[in-house]
Write an enzyme that holds these catalytic residues in place. Structure first.
Site: not given
Ligand SMILES: Nc1ncnc2c1ncn2[C@@H]1O[C@H](COP(=O)(O)OP(=O)(O)O)[C@@H](O)[C@H]1O
Ligand SMILES: [Mg+2]
Length: 481
Positions: A126, A145, A147, A152, A310, A368, A372-373, A457
């Site tokens: 995803r 990102e 996945n 999920s 990442k 970051k 994940e998660g 979401r």
């Molecule tokens: N570059 C970004 N700009 C704005 N919000 C972000 C960014 N990266 C992550 N986020 C917010 O943080 C959440 C978690 O980041 P993500 O990279 O998806 O990590 P995870 O693996 O924990 O899902 C995302 O769903 C988003 O809401």
């Molecule tokens: Mg995410």
């Protein structure tokens, strides 16, 4: 008034909204948009509806098309990256020194590349995006990102939420929304992906195993996929085991076939195994190694999981890297258009410069780790504190810096179970669009690479991080505008 304005106007009437919300909750429960409760995450005795928005949120249709168009490029890219062991080793060299989890996974990956380079690999991917709107006049699709493991909400967050929103719109007198609500076939498509892998394995008595946590609040999402697989092929058996159970009961025969409780395992689909917490001892790592080194088709393989880190997003923005793997100009453009800026934090002058730049304007960036998660990223003061803490030693290499996306705001009403009598007031939210893909390959031979459906979401804008499981984002669906 257009449909979005009509919905906004409806949302201001608390009485109308309260009635609509009560009906929506009953519909959601009847449809099976369910979760376990947070205080009884180990039992299905008492359950609740998953959190959702009352109405679908606007998504510009050209950005939805763009996200779907680039999905197969990402499927292909992730796979070719994973096939280049030397590249991965050098891309992750600094992370491997500082991040134990990535190192353990990498060790397994290296063994499988040596022992089974042509082994089939399934990925239910995803790719997540936000709709970046830095000012009123520009809006673009930016990837958050990819996945590669445990993507999920394909079960309870896709066609069921579209049905819920169609019901909510229809029963509250809205018209002409059908054409704006894209069909979402993520669930049957992902089930087909699992069955394609099972067929490829080619042993009719072999089973599919879901690798799970021993306690799982989001179990109905997993079981919806399981039941869809069985509905599509009633001859297939699906089992659920933790990595600990695989370690205790799994046996490899002399032909690398893996058996648990006398049953041969065709496919292992991971809904756990993406955080260090899932590997509390060597035993879980031994189980993971056994799964990856057997003939069982892993979803994902260690290699596919690694390229979802990442760090890879950052490496792919370095000059010339994407071109090494993607030859077509159109594909290159589609991929690159979704990237924002990244910085690596290797020890040395470049990393130091990146740290200094970020510390000057922390609000423009996200820090970051390779996790994940949800709930792991750092923003604002937390980002500053962490960079100050790890800034001068090699721990900083396990992080990357990503430019912050400024998502388009939407007006929404969030309905959450168990939060007591609720006042339903519209809040400003931001949405994250996920596109599912199914990818199956054996070495260089690509067997399946498809765009499979979507997930939307939405979370209240004041939250930095997201995630439905983390209790921040809620299930939504797109209303194309
Ligand atoms: N570059 C970004 N700009 C704005 N919000 C972000 C960014 N990266 C992550 N986020 C917010 O943080 C959440 C978690 O980041 P993500 O990279 O998806 O990590 P995870 O693996 O924990 O899902 C995302 O769903 C988003 O809401
Ligand atoms: Mg995410």
């Amino acid at each position: 008034m257009n449909l979005v304005e009509q919905i906004k106007s409806f949302m201001k009437d608390e009485k109308l909204v309260t009635g609509a919300a009560c009906n929506a909750v009953d519909f959601a429960i009847t449809k099976g948009i369910l979760m376990r409760t947070s205080d009884r995450r180990d039992s299905s005795e008492v359950v609740q509806h998953a959190p959702f928005t009352l109405f679908p949120s606007p998504v510009p249709s050209h950005l939805m098309d763009q996200a779907k168009d680039v999905q197969k490029d990402f499927g292909f890219l992730m796979h070719v990256l994973s096939q280049d062991q030397d590249f991965l080793k050098s891309a992750y060299s600094s992370v491997l020194e500082s991040d134990e989890f990535t190192k353990n996974l990498f060790d397994i990956y290296e063994t499988t590349r040596q022992e089974k380079p042509k082994k089939a690999e399934l990925a239910l991917i995803r790719s997540d995006y936000m709709l970046h709107q830095p000012d009123q006049n520009t809006i673009s699709l930016k990837q958050i990102e990819v996945n590669m493991i445990a993507s999920s909400f394909n079960g309870i967050g896709t066609e069921k939420v579209t049905a819920l929103h169609e019901y909510n719109l229809n029963s509250n007198g809205f018209k002409d929304f059908h054409d704006r609500m894209p069909e979402n076939l993520a669930l049957p498509n992902l089930a087909d992906g699992m069955l394609a892998a099972w067929n490829h394995y080619g042993q009719p008595n072999a089973v599919i195993v879901f690798i799970i946590s021993d306690v799982e609040q989001n179990i109905f999402d997993q079981r919806t996929l399981e039941f869809k697989i069985i509905e599509k092929n009633p001859d297939v058996r699906v089992r659920r085991y933790t990595l600990g159970e695989v370690a205790d009961k799994g046996k490899l025969d002399s032909n690398s076939k893996l058996f648990i409780a006398g049953e041969e395992i065709a496919v292992a689909y991971y809904r756990a195994g993406y955080t260090p917490n899932d590997y509390l001892s060597q035993k879980e790592w031994d189980a993971r190694r056994m799964l990856d080194c057997s003939d069982t088709i892993n979803c994902p393989s260690a290699g596919h999981q690694l390229v979802g880190a990442k760090k890879m997003q950052e490496v792919l923005t370095q000059p010339g890297v994407l071109e090494k793997f993607i030859k077509g100009a159109d594909s290159l453009k589609r991929l690159r258009d979704t990237f924002v800026g990244f910085y690596g934090l290797e020890m040395g002058a470049e990393g130091d410069e990146a740290v200094a730049k970020v510390l000057k304007n922390p609000d423009n960036y996200v820090l970051k780790p390779q996790l994940e998660g949800g709930g792991n990223n750092l923003y604002n003061q937390d980002l500053v504190d962490k960079l100050n803490e790890v800034g001068s030693d090699k721990r900083r290499c396990s992080y990357i810096i990503m430019e912050k996306v400024r998502p388009m705001p939407v007006s929404t009403i969030i309905i959450r179970a168990g939060s007591g009598p609720q006042q339903f007031k519209p809040v400003e939210g931001v949405s994250e669009l996920g596109i599912y893909g199914v990818f199956l390959a054996s070495g260089d031979k690509i067997i399946k690479n498809t765009c499979a459906g979507h997930l939307l979401r939405t979370k209240a804008s004041h939250h930095d991080d997201g995630g439905v499981a983390a209790g921040v984002a809620v299930l939504d669906s797109p209303l194309l505008v």
